[in-house]
Design a protein around this motif. Structure first.
Motif, PDB file in Angstrom:
ATOM      1  N   ALA A   1      37.268  28.560  55.285  1.00  0.00           N
ATOM      2  CA  ALA A   1      38.494  29.233  55.456  1.00  0.00           C
ATOM      3  C   ALA A   1      38.697  30.857  55.060  1.00  0.00           C
ATOM      4  O   ALA A   1      39.668  31.335  55.485  1.00  0.00           O
ATOM      5  CB  ALA A   1      39.585  28.332  54.399  1.00  0.00           C
ATOM      6  N   ARG A   2      37.702  31.192  54.296  1.00  0.00           N
ATOM      7  CA  ARG A   2      37.893  32.426  53.776  1.00  0.00           C
ATOM      8  C   ARG A   2      37.149  33.537  54.401  1.00  0.00           C
ATOM      9  O   ARG A   2      37.164  34.647  54.567  1.00  0.00           O
ATOM     10  CB  ARG A   2      37.563  32.552  52.257  1.00  0.00           C
ATOM     11  CG  ARG A   2      38.512  32.023  51.226  1.00  0.00           C
ATOM     12  CD  ARG A   2      38.279  32.373  49.761  1.00  0.00           C
ATOM     13  NE  ARG A   2      37.095  31.801  49.450  1.00  0.00           N
ATOM     14  CZ  ARG A   2      36.508  30.733  49.059  1.00  0.00           C
ATOM     15  NH1 ARG A   2      37.352  29.808  48.850  1.00  0.00           N
ATOM     16  NH2 ARG A   2      35.340  30.440  48.683  1.00  0.00           N
ATOM     17  N   ARG A   3      35.854  32.830  55.126  1.00  0.00           N
ATOM     18  CA  ARG A   3      34.870  33.759  55.925  1.00  0.00           C
ATOM     19  C   ARG A   3      34.352  33.095  56.901  1.00  0.00           C
ATOM     20  O   ARG A   3      34.273  31.994  56.688  1.00  0.00           O
ATOM     21  CB  ARG A   3      34.138  34.475  54.657  1.00  0.00           C
ATOM     22  CG  ARG A   3      33.144  33.529  54.220  1.00  0.00           C
ATOM     23  CD  ARG A   3      31.935  34.026  53.168  1.00  0.00           C
ATOM     24  NE  ARG A   3      32.721  34.528  52.193  1.00  0.00           N
ATOM     25  CZ  ARG A   3      32.989  34.108  50.971  1.00  0.00           C
ATOM     26  NH1 ARG A   3      32.725  32.972  50.866  1.00  0.00           N
ATOM     27  NH2 ARG A   3      33.562  34.488  49.863  1.00  0.00           N
ATOM     28  N   PRO A   4      33.633  33.849  57.995  1.00  0.00           N
ATOM     29  CA  PRO A   4      32.968  33.132  58.944  1.00  0.00           C
ATOM     30  C   PRO A   4      31.798  32.519  58.231  1.00  0.00           C
ATOM     31  O   PRO A   4      31.114  32.967  57.508  1.00  0.00           O
ATOM     32  CB  PRO A   4      32.424  34.360  59.617  1.00  0.00           C
ATOM     33  CG  PRO A   4      33.374  35.523  59.491  1.00  0.00           C
ATOM     34  CD  PRO A   4      33.991  35.189  57.948  1.00  0.00           C
ATOM     35  N   TRP A   5      31.492  31.383  59.465  1.00  0.00           N
ATOM     36  CA  TRP A   5      30.346  30.648  58.765  1.00  0.00           C
ATOM     37  C   TRP A   5      29.088  31.464  58.395  1.00  0.00           C
ATOM     38  O   TRP A   5      28.139  31.292  57.127  1.00  0.00           O
ATOM     39  CB  TRP A   5      30.041  29.502  59.817  1.00  0.00           C
ATOM     40  CG  TRP A   5      28.934  28.441  59.211  1.00  0.00           C
ATOM     41  CD1 TRP A   5      27.751  28.487  59.716  1.00  0.00           C
ATOM     42  CD2 TRP A   5      29.112  27.526  58.136  1.00  0.00           C
ATOM     43  NE1 TRP A   5      27.050  27.314  59.232  1.00  0.00           N
ATOM     44  CE2 TRP A   5      27.749  26.615  58.289  1.00  0.00           C
ATOM     45  CE3 TRP A   5      30.150  27.207  57.281  1.00  0.00           C
ATOM     46  CZ2 TRP A   5      27.778  25.951  57.301  1.00  0.00           C
ATOM     47  CZ3 TRP A   5      29.643  26.060  56.303  1.00  0.00           C
ATOM     48  CH2 TRP A   5      28.486  25.441  56.279  1.00  0.00           C
ATOM     49  N   PRO A   6      28.588  32.276  59.232  1.00  0.00           N
ATOM     50  CA  PRO A   6      27.584  33.238  58.807  1.00  0.00           C
ATOM     51  C   PRO A   6      27.527  33.835  57.614  1.00  0.00           C
ATOM     52  O   PRO A   6      26.503  34.088  56.883  1.00  0.00           O
ATOM     53  CB  PRO A   6      27.382  34.058  59.921  1.00  0.00           C
ATOM     54  CG  PRO A   6      28.081  33.437  61.200  1.00  0.00           C
ATOM     55  CD  PRO A   6      29.262  32.753  60.512  1.00  0.00           C
ATOM     56  N   GLY A   7      28.790  34.015  57.083  1.00  0.00           N
ATOM     57  CA  GLY A   7      28.979  34.674  55.583  1.00  0.00           C
ATOM     58  C   GLY A   7      29.015  33.838  54.691  1.00  0.00           C
ATOM     59  O   GLY A   7      28.935  34.172  53.430  1.00  0.00           O
TER      60      GLY A   7
END
Length: 199
Positions: A17-23
Motif C-alpha cells: 500500500a505504501r510502495r510498488p511491489w518491486p520496492g
C-alpha cells in the motif's frame, strides 16, 4: 506458524500500500511482522512465493465474501460486494480484470514447482485464477448457493441461473470503470435481470 504467516502477509500487504511491489523488500516485511528473515523464507521460499500467497489470500477472502453476500442478499448483494472488494483490494481487482499494474506483484498464473513443506504455500504455488477462471468460479459458486434445494432460486432453470450469475459478476466489473450511480451495482443488476426475465 499460521500466526507468523498471517503477520507476514499483513506486513507485505501494508508495504504494498505504501510502495510498488518491486520496492517491497523481504527484510522490511520480516521486521514489520516481528519475525526473522529466515522465517519469512521458510514460509514462502522467495519473494515470488510471497506474492503468490498474497494473491491467493486476497482471492480466497473475496470468495468467502461472495458466499456471505449471496446468502444475505442474493445477486444484488454479490454485485455490490464485488465492486467493494475490487475497490478495496488492488489484488482482487487485478485478479478479476487481469489488469496488473507495475505497482503490483504479477505472479505467473500457472502452477510453479513447489518444494515447500508448508501446506498453505503448496496451495499458493498451485495455479492462480486467470480472470475468466475467476469469473467462472464466482458464477459456479453462485449457482451452487442460490440453486441449492430450498434456495431462493432453486426453481430457476440451471442455464438461466448460470447466465444470471455470470451477468451479475460482469456487470459488477463494469461498474469499476463506470460507477453505477444511485443504488450501486446491486440496483443495476436487479433492474437488468428483471428486464431479462420480463422481456
Amino acid at each position: 506458524m499460521a500466526a507468523a504467516r498471517d503477520a507476514l502477509l499483513d506486513a507485505a500487504y501494508e508495504a504494498l500500500a505504501r510502495r510498488p511491489w518491486p520496492g517491497v523488500r523481504m527484510v522490511d516485511v520480516a521486521v514489520a511482522a516481528g519475525v526473522s528473515r529466515q522465517t519469512l523464507y521458510n514460509e514462502f521460499g522467495s519473494k515470488e512465493g510471497l506474492a503468490r500467497a498474497l494473491v491467493r489470500r486476497e482471492a480466497d477472502a473475496y470468495l468467502a465474501g461472495v458466499d456471505r453476500a449471496l446468502t444475505e442478499g442474493g445477486l444484488g448483494a454479490l454485485a455490490d460486494w464485488t465492486v467493494t472488494a475490487a475497490r478495496r483490494s488492488p489484488l482482487v481487482r487485478a485478479a478479476l480484470t487481469g489488469c496488473w499494474s507495475e505497482r503490483l506483484p504479477a505472479p505467473t498464473l500457472s502452477a510453479v514447482p513447489s518444494t515447500s513443506a508448508v501446506p498453505a504455500q503448496r496451495r499458493a504455488d498451485g495455479p492462480l485464477p486467470a480472470p475468466a477462471d475467476f469469473v467462472a468460479a464466482v458464477r459456479d459458486r453462485s449457482v451452487a448457493v442460490l440453486g441449492a434445494a430450498g434456495g431462493p432460486r432453486s426453481r430457476t432453470a440451471p442455464g438461466t441461473l448460470a447466465r444470471d450469475c455470470e451477468l451479475t459478476v460482469r456487470l459488477a466489473l463494469s461498474c469499476l470503470l463506470a460507477p453505477a450511480g444511485e443504488g450501486g451495482a446491486g440496483r443495476l443488476v436487479r433492474e437488468t435481470l428483471g428486464r431479462c426475465h420480463n422481456g
